[in-house]
Design an enzyme around this catalytic site. Structure first.
Site, short mmCIF file in Angstrom:
data_model
loop_
_atom_site.label_atom_id
_atom_site.label_comp_id
_atom_site.label_asym_id
_atom_site.label_seq_id
_atom_site.Cartn_x
_atom_site.Cartn_y
_atom_site.Cartn_z
N SER A 33 -5.07 -25.77 6.88
CA SER A 33 -4.02 -25.25 6.64
C SER A 33 -2.81 -25.74 5.04
O SER A 33 -3.20 -26.04 4.06
CB SER A 33 -2.37 -26.46 7.87
OG SER A 33 -2.48 -26.17 7.99
N ARG A 34 -2.01 -24.80 5.16
CA ARG A 34 -1.40 -24.41 4.01
C ARG A 34 -0.10 -26.07 3.33
O ARG A 34 -0.18 -25.95 2.44
CB ARG A 34 -0.46 -23.72 3.61
CG ARG A 34 -1.25 -21.95 4.03
CD ARG A 34 -0.47 -20.28 4.28
NE ARG A 34 0.67 -21.15 5.44
CZ ARG A 34 1.56 -20.22 6.10
NH1 ARG A 34 1.54 -18.90 5.33
NH2 ARG A 34 1.81 -20.82 6.87
N LYS A 87 -4.17 -21.81 23.35
CA LYS A 87 -3.53 -20.43 24.65
C LYS A 87 -2.01 -20.44 23.29
O LYS A 87 -1.77 -20.92 22.68
CB LYS A 87 -3.38 -21.03 25.16
CG LYS A 87 -2.37 -21.83 26.17
CD LYS A 87 -1.18 -22.54 24.89
CE LYS A 87 -0.04 -21.69 25.31
NZ LYS A 87 1.36 -21.99 24.74
P1 NAP Z 1 3.96 -24.95 13.95
O1 NAP Z 1 3.85 -25.72 14.45
O2 NAP Z 1 4.61 -23.66 14.16
O3 NAP Z 1 2.40 -23.69 13.79
C1 NAP Z 1 1.03 -23.91 13.25
C2 NAP Z 1 0.28 -24.23 11.80
O4 NAP Z 1 0.55 -22.89 12.27
C3 NAP Z 1 1.70 -24.49 11.24
O5 NAP Z 1 2.19 -25.43 11.25
C4 NAP Z 1 1.47 -23.64 9.80
O6 NAP Z 1 0.59 -24.38 8.80
C5 NAP Z 1 0.30 -22.43 11.24
N1 NAP Z 1 1.33 -21.68 11.02
C6 NAP Z 1 2.20 -21.30 10.98
N2 NAP Z 1 2.44 -19.71 10.89
C7 NAP Z 1 1.76 -19.27 10.11
C8 NAP Z 1 1.27 -17.89 10.08
N3 NAP Z 1 2.66 -16.94 10.23
N4 NAP Z 1 0.83 -17.18 8.70
C9 NAP Z 1 -0.06 -18.73 8.43
N5 NAP Z 1 0.19 -19.62 8.86
C10 NAP Z 1 0.95 -19.88 10.18
O7 NAP Z 1 3.10 -24.12 15.63
P2 NAP Z 1 2.05 -25.35 17.24
O8 NAP Z 1 3.46 -25.77 17.87
O9 NAP Z 1 1.75 -26.25 17.13
O10 NAP Z 1 1.63 -23.62 18.16
C11 NAP Z 1 0.79 -23.23 17.32
C12 NAP Z 1 0.19 -21.96 19.13
O11 NAP Z 1 -0.57 -23.78 19.78
C13 NAP Z 1 0.34 -21.37 19.74
O12 NAP Z 1 -0.22 -20.39 20.00
C14 NAP Z 1 1.47 -22.38 21.09
O13 NAP Z 1 1.61 -21.23 21.91
C15 NAP Z 1 0.36 -23.67 21.19
N6 NAP Z 1 0.82 -24.38 21.88
C16 NAP Z 1 1.96 -25.20 21.60
C17 NAP Z 1 2.33 -26.66 21.98
C18 NAP Z 1 3.49 -26.97 21.45
O14 NAP Z 1 3.81 -27.88 22.19
N7 NAP Z 1 4.33 -26.51 20.57
C19 NAP Z 1 1.88 -26.77 23.38
C20 NAP Z 1 0.33 -26.40 23.90
C21 NAP Z 1 0.07 -24.87 22.79
P3 NAP Z 1 0.55 -24.75 7.63
O15 NAP Z 1 1.41 -23.92 7.40
O16 NAP Z 1 0.11 -25.78 6.87
O17 NAP Z 1 -0.99 -23.20 7.27
#
Ligand code: NAP
Length: 303
Positions: A33-34, A87
């Site tokens: 992770s970045r 997912k």
């Molecule tokens: P998030 O917190 O916005 O993103 C997860 C991590 O991915 C970020 O902390 C970031 O880490 C990295 N990231 C974000 N945008 C990026 C980009 N453009 N390029 C490279 N790395 C990037 O999202 P999340 O809510 O955890 O969701 C991630 C996945 O899990 C999605 O597919 C979502 O559908 C699924 N999901 C989410 C939930 C929920 O409640 N949030 C529930 C079930 C499933 P770094 O900056 O440290 O690299």
């Protein structure tokens, strides 16, 4: 077995890290992770570095949003490691077909997870519906994007899926419990004037099934589906966790705890048996909604 986790953001910290910590099968051996970190776990900022430095880690689980996911997924499979995907499994169907072919060629396990399928009452609903004729089905999936995805602008960018990010959870349950296949027959999609993904969608599906998905629900949240059959009424509430038959509670538990431990247990089984699981039917429905849907412009949205 050692596992690495990529994309240390909301869902990784809320669900994946605790599920791995409690698992008898897995040890969290590295993160990629970045910005995100997990205390006491070796941290990498890029997948290539991790794969080169840790040949002892045979499995990688990805929690990145869908658009940046594919490049990382390809690197993992190319390096001959098992791959587990949050997912939706990709930004497009074609990407996931490529991953399936790569996993097969490399002889490693690919698991496209659908966490809502592990909700407490989903297996019981599937068993109850087996052999019955469904006359009508209604999905209502309405939640507050500001509460569940605070500041996640990626969700409204192209490929972020908008309201289908939660809506695909409903479709993953639907495609799991129905006794026959279902396909999309029509859709109305509401796009905020300043965004590239829908904030609400109304779907029509074969078998007289409809879905009302909305990201603008304040107050009580709704994750329900109801079916009228030739042998009574079934309802699944709380995202597949509570079952009702003919209006009476009939099992389940009012909690989402348990979905992610079940996913990691299933991944352990797949790796040990050298198998893969990658059902794309929920994503086909979403993809078809974008293909067939009528586009409406609604008021701009800001977090
Ligand atoms: P998030 O917190 O916005 O993103 C997860 C991590 O991915 C970020 O902390 C970031 O880490 C990295 N990231 C974000 N945008 C990026 C980009 N453009 N390029 C490279 N790395 C990037 O999202 P999340 O809510 O955890 O969701 C991630 C996945 O899990 C999605 O597919 C979502 O559908 C699924 N999901 C989410 C939930 C929920 O409640 N949030 C529930 C079930 C499933 P770094 O900056 O440290 O690299």
């Amino acid at each position: 077995m050692k596992i690495a986790l990529a994309g240390i953001g909301k869902i990784a910290l809320d669900q994946h890290v605790p599920a791995i910590a409690a698992s008898p099968d897995w040890e969290l051996a590295a993160t990629i992770s970045r910005h995100g970190r997990v205390d006491g776990v070796e941290a990498f900022t890029g997948i290539t570095d991790m794969l080169a430095a840790r040949p002892d880690i045979a499995t990688v689980s990805l929690c990145l949003p869908p658009v940046p996911r594919f490049e990382v997924a390809q690197a993992v499979l190319q390096a001959g490691r098992n791959l587990m995907l949050e997912k939706p499994p990709g930004a497009t169907l074609a990407e996931v077909h490529i991953l399936q072919d790569m996993a097969h060629a490399k002889g490693v396990s690919l698991y496209a997870t659908w966490h809502s399928r592990m909700a407490h009452a989903v297996a019981a609903a599937r068993a109850w519906l087996a052999g019955k004729t469904i006359h009508e089905g209604r999905i209502i999936w309405r939640e507050d994007v500001r509460k569940w995805h605070p500041g996640q602008d990626w969700i409204f960018e192209a490929g972020g899926m908008g309201v289908f990010d939660p809506g695909i959870n409903a479709l993953s349950i639907l495609t799991e419990i129905l006794p026959q296949p279902v396909h999309l027959t029509g859709a109305d999609l509401d796009f905020p004037d300043n965004r590239q993904a829908p904030i609400a969608a109304r779907l029509s599906l074969s078998g007289n099934i409809t879905a009302d998905l909305d990201f603008r629900q304040e107050g009580p949240q709704t994750w329900d589906m109801e079916f009228q059959t030739d042998a009574g009424r079934l309802a699944l509430r709380m995202g597949g966790n509570l079952l009702e038959v003919d209006g009476e509670p009939s099992g389940g538990a009012d909690s989402i705890m348990g979905e992610y431990p079940a996913l990691y247990a299933r991944m352990a089984e797949l790796v040990q048996q050298g198998q893969s699981e990658c059902d794309l039917s929920p994503m086909v429905l979403v993809s078809d909604a974008f293909t067939l849907g009528r586009r409406m412009t609604v008021e701009p949205f800001e977090f």
